[in-house]
Design a protein around this motif. Structure first.
Motif, PDB file in Angstrom:
ATOM      1  N   ARG A 167       0.821  -1.221   0.000  1.00  0.00           N
ATOM      2  CA  ARG A 167       0.000   0.000   0.000  1.00  0.00           C
ATOM      3  C   ARG A 167       0.853   1.267   0.000  1.00  0.00           C
ATOM      4  O   ARG A 167       0.454   2.284  -0.565  1.00  0.00           O
ATOM      5  N   TRP A 168       2.010   1.232   0.635  1.00  0.00           N
ATOM      6  CA  TRP A 168       2.883   2.408   0.662  1.00  0.00           C
ATOM      7  C   TRP A 168       3.370   2.727  -0.758  1.00  0.00           C
ATOM      8  O   TRP A 168       3.347   3.886  -1.176  1.00  0.00           O
ATOM      9  N   LEU A 169       3.790   1.716  -1.503  1.00  0.00           N
ATOM     10  CA  LEU A 169       4.246   1.943  -2.879  1.00  0.00           C
ATOM     11  C   LEU A 169       3.095   2.381  -3.783  1.00  0.00           C
ATOM     12  O   LEU A 169       3.275   3.228  -4.667  1.00  0.00           O
ATOM     13  N   ILE A 170       1.920   1.822  -3.554  1.00  0.00           N
ATOM     14  CA  ILE A 170       0.745   2.223  -4.325  1.00  0.00           C
ATOM     15  C   ILE A 170       0.431   3.695  -4.078  1.00  0.00           C
ATOM     16  O   ILE A 170       0.226   4.475  -5.010  1.00  0.00           O
ATOM     17  N   ALA A 171       0.421   4.085  -2.819  1.00  0.00           N
ATOM     18  CA  ALA A 171       0.123   5.478  -2.463  1.00  0.00           C
ATOM     19  C   ALA A 171       1.178   6.420  -3.026  1.00  0.00           C
ATOM     20  O   ALA A 171       0.853   7.480  -3.581  1.00  0.00           O
ATOM     21  N   LYS A 172       2.440   6.036  -2.897  1.00  0.00           N
ATOM     22  CA  LYS A 172       3.525   6.882  -3.389  1.00  0.00           C
ATOM     23  C   LYS A 172       3.409   7.092  -4.900  1.00  0.00           C
ATOM     24  O   LYS A 172       3.546   8.217  -5.389  1.00  0.00           O
ATOM     25  N   ARG A 173       3.114   6.018  -5.614  1.00  0.00           N
ATOM     26  CA  ARG A 173       2.966   6.121  -7.072  1.00  0.00           C
ATOM     27  C   ARG A 173       1.785   7.018  -7.439  1.00  0.00           C
ATOM     28  O   ARG A 173       1.885   7.859  -8.341  1.00  0.00           O
TER      29      ARG A 173
END
Length: 133
Positions: free
Chosen positions: A103-109
């Motif tokens: 979820r962190w990578l999804i949000a960052k993207r």
């Protein structure tokens, strides 16, 4: 063994509530947002050109206007879509086309790509017009 359990717990937490873009519910949601985009592309220009603004001080007149209510429903649809984007995984071609479900990578993207455009475009256009006057 404790390290393995710790890694499993961390992975389970990062994967919780992440949806696949190929999921049936996500595809249905995409159809709903497409319909809302189509409505906005057709109705908003006509509304701006031909319909007079309703006096916002008389709130009951706004709710009596079906087009105003429909526009707010479309706004809520886009707002829900913004929230949903934080939970839809993606494939990363730079990592060998691996499905990203962190979820962190999804949000960052999302924050680095379409988030600002989505937020600005979701803000009601009639409110932008009132603010400009």
């Amino acid at each position: 063994m404790e390290e393995v359990d710790a890694v499993r717990r961390r992975l389970w937490r990062s994967n919780t509530y992440v949806l696949s873009p190929n999921d049936r519910a996500v595809k249905r949601w995409d159809l709903i947002t497409f319909a809302a985009l189509l409505f906005t592309a057709i109705v908003t220009p006509a509304e701006v050109a031909f319909i007079d603004d309703v006096d916002a001080k008389q709130i009951w007149t706004l709710f009596a206007n079906p087009l105003w209510v429909l526009n707010r429903c479309v706004d809520v649809t886009f707002l829900c879509d913004i929230c949903l984007q934080f939970f839809i995984g993606y494939r990363d071609p730079s990592r060998g086309n691996v499905f990203i479900h962190d979820r962190w990578l999804i949000a960052k993207r999302y924050l680095r790509s379409w988030f600002l455009v989505d937020c600005v475009s979701t803000f009601p256009s009639d409110a932008r017009r009132r603010a400009g006057t």
